[in-house]
Design an enzyme around this catalytic site. Structure first.
Site, PDB file in Angstrom:
ATOM      1  N   ASP A   1       0.986  -1.335  -0.136  1.00  0.00           N
ATOM      2  CA  ASP A   1      -0.071   0.074  -0.079  1.00  0.00           C
ATOM      3  C   ASP A   1       0.835   1.273   0.006  1.00  0.00           C
ATOM      4  O   ASP A   1       2.161   0.817   0.335  1.00  0.00           O
ATOM      5  CB  ASP A   1      -0.920   0.043   1.275  1.00  0.00           C
ATOM      6  CG  ASP A   1      -1.699   1.119   1.329  1.00  0.00           C
ATOM      7  OD1 ASP A   1      -2.394   1.669   0.370  1.00  0.00           O
ATOM      8  OD2 ASP A   1      -1.906   1.860   2.505  1.00  0.00           O
TER       9      ASP A   1
ATOM     10  N   ASP B   1       0.145   5.059   0.760  1.00  0.00           N
ATOM     11  CA  ASP B   1      -0.263   6.056   1.672  1.00  0.00           C
ATOM     12  C   ASP B   1      -0.287   5.587   3.031  1.00  0.00           C
ATOM     13  O   ASP B   1      -1.153   4.728   3.159  1.00  0.00           O
ATOM     14  CB  ASP B   1      -1.653   7.284   1.316  1.00  0.00           C
ATOM     15  CG  ASP B   1      -1.457   8.504   1.882  1.00  0.00           C
ATOM     16  OD1 ASP B   1      -0.641   9.198   1.286  1.00  0.00           O
ATOM     17  OD2 ASP B   1      -1.985   8.899   2.787  1.00  0.00           O
TER      18      ASP B   1
ATOM     19  N   LYS C   1      -8.636  -2.906  -3.131  1.00  0.00           N
ATOM     20  CA  LYS C   1      -8.736  -3.635  -1.872  1.00  0.00           C
ATOM     21  C   LYS C   1      -9.630  -3.408  -1.075  1.00  0.00           C
ATOM     22  O   LYS C   1     -10.390  -2.033  -1.066  1.00  0.00           O
ATOM     23  CB  LYS C   1      -7.253  -3.333  -1.209  1.00  0.00           C
ATOM     24  CG  LYS C   1      -6.119  -3.507  -1.619  1.00  0.00           C
ATOM     25  CD  LYS C   1      -4.946  -2.433  -0.757  1.00  0.00           C
ATOM     26  CE  LYS C   1      -5.033  -1.452  -1.054  1.00  0.00           C
ATOM     27  NZ  LYS C   1      -4.022  -0.347  -0.263  1.00  0.00           N
TER      28      LYS C   1
ATOM     29  N   ASP D   1      -1.061  -0.581   5.943  1.00  0.00           N
ATOM     30  CA  ASP D   1      -1.375   0.234   7.207  1.00  0.00           C
ATOM     31  C   ASP D   1      -2.846   0.111   7.871  1.00  0.00           C
ATOM     32  O   ASP D   1      -3.179   0.845   9.027  1.00  0.00           O
ATOM     33  CB  ASP D   1      -1.005   1.505   7.096  1.00  0.00           C
ATOM     34  CG  ASP D   1      -1.817   2.448   6.567  1.00  0.00           C
ATOM     35  OD1 ASP D   1      -2.194   2.029   5.126  1.00  0.00           O
ATOM     36  OD2 ASP D   1      -2.495   3.619   6.769  1.00  0.00           O
TER      37      ASP D   1
END
Lengths: 303, 303
Positions: free
Chosen positions: A30, A32, A222, A246
């Site tokens: 991922d 950000d 996702k 995250d």
């Protein structure tokens, strides 16, 4: 070792870390909250991603963001110190275009979204309408059947700051035809909160269109599994793939659904406290491995 | 007799119809699709509703429509031949104002809705902001914490043709405070389809705000039970109340949840074919009694 409880890699022996590194060939990360926050690189993330590449891993950048085209995402990554090629960018803007092209879609897209998706559609020769403000009067009686474009064969919903009532009317009217495809970039409810302003995500618009169309969208981002199918066609072996993220309810959920190994970093949405809550209340899947930040991995290797 | 399968009153004996008429004291009727369609009365509906009143029934007009104030609804009913007093109108615009007043709400409402709700709030002295176009730039970075009104203590969502991304941002930001109330008029996904244009209902906007706020609204309209509580405070006896409607998934569902008798008419959304489908697939509750149109009841009585 990495598939049962959450393993805190920060306190692992160097040998365990090596064993971990040997357990995958492909890294999906991922962006950000893992690699950068807005326009600032998270210290150590670029070196670690570049190290994965150096030791022979295939690397992909996976983002639910649909507002940019792949080359712009690659440029951003490069500017922040990451080695990155646009073919390694799996943004939902690209996935929309790739999906429609892969099924031989020949009609026009009605797009509740931004130029990121629009430009990716242009790149594969798929026509689209809808980006930007809609000039139909915001009155439920103002839209006429003749205002609808008879060439439209798919509604795509992503992030659109110009969303409006006429756009919802158009999307639902196109979707009244069973032949009309319904594709969404992702279902993220909102962006990570950074102030007292809550920023609604694409999921807010997807739920609205699902409601008025009384249909369910095919979601490409996702935590949905479309990306796995895409990558399997590129030769990916799920069992030897690591997903780094995250957020337990998107990134880790995605990794678990796809049969990947999963690594959670605590530089974004999910905090140590959230992780404890998730463990207790089982409201999202747990990652196999956790690290305070991605850069810690390289520090252990190099220690 | 009226509580098991669907009883087709059209083919009932006159005695059975009398028994039916004696089984309730209060009549609640949905409006659009039962009494009128847009601005045209459905033949026989006014005479039947006026007959209920003549034989001593209490009559209420129940509508999920929030775009008008009660006196305007009453005026419309009167113009179409119905005896009607504004105190007999249970519109969601009124219910919002009544609910907030009943709980002693003293703050300001952020309203995603129309003047119908706004004027009802004015009538009970509750301040509100939000009706009409929002002039914040449609850019997720343009809303600042200082743009939020610190007096707001409730978000109300109804039907709003001016809905926009900045409105979703504001609503979600207000709702980030747990003290902020979240009230919705109704959850109807869309209006009954009359052309190839699908007209999204308030439910589309409510789902969007629920998604970005990650909260659930208190819904005042059908099929939710708030109206029953309201009417019980006026002395209504649920067992001796008849709910008339044209939609199994709102009107009849509402009646069943509240313990009312239910009468479905086939002049609106639910068709004979739908009813057969509902019977087979159990996707919505069945009414106790069915009639092609409300006016048939009076015809049988007078035959």
């Amino acid at each position: 070792m990495f598939k049962s409880a959450v393993f805190d890699l920060k306190h692992a022996e160097k040998e365990q870390v090596k064993e971990f590194l040997n357990s995958f060939d492909t890294v999906l990360s991922d962006c950000d909250g893992v690699l950068w926050i807005d326009n600032n690189a998270i210290p150590g993330s670029a070196d670690t991603m570049n190290y994965f590449r150096k030791i022979g891993k295939r690397v992909f950048f996976v983002t639910n963001n649909s507002t940019k085209i792949r080359s712009d995402f690659a440029l951003k990554a490069q500017q922040l110190g990451f080695i990155a090629d646009e073919n390694e960018i799996l943004s939902t803007s690209y996935l929309v275009a790739h999906y429609l092209k892969s099924i031989g879609f020949k009609k026009k897209v009605y797009l509740i979204g931004s130029n990121g998706i629009g430009d990716e559609l242009n790149a594969v020769g798929i026509k689209h309408v809808g980006v930007g403000p809609d000039h139909v009067k915001p009155d439920f009686k103002s839209l006429k059947p003749t205002d609808l474009d008879s060439e439209v064969g798919a509604v795509v919903v992503g992030f659109d700051e110009h969303v409006s009532y006429p756009k919802f009317m158009k999307a639902a009217s196109y979707l009244a035809s069973e032949d009309c495809l319904f594709v969404a970039t992702n279902t993220d409810e909102r962006f990570p909160k950074s102030s007292s302003i809550v920023v609604p995500g694409s999921g807010t618009l997807v739920r609205a269109v699902e409601t008025c169309s009384e249909r369910k969208a095919l979601v490409l981002g996702k935590p949905h599994e479309y990306i796995r199918k895409y990558l399997e066609s590129c030769g990916l072996n799920p069992a030897r793939t690591l997903m780094i993220g995250d957020r337990c309810n998107t990134d880790i959920e995605f990794g678990v659904r796809c049969g990947f190994q999963t690594l959670l970093v605590l530089t974004g949405v999910t905090s140590t406290r959230d992780l404890e809550k998730i463990r207790k209340e089982q409201i999202a899947p747990l990652p196999d491995v956790v690290l305070p930040k991605l850069g810690d991995l390289l520090e252990i290797v190099k220690s």
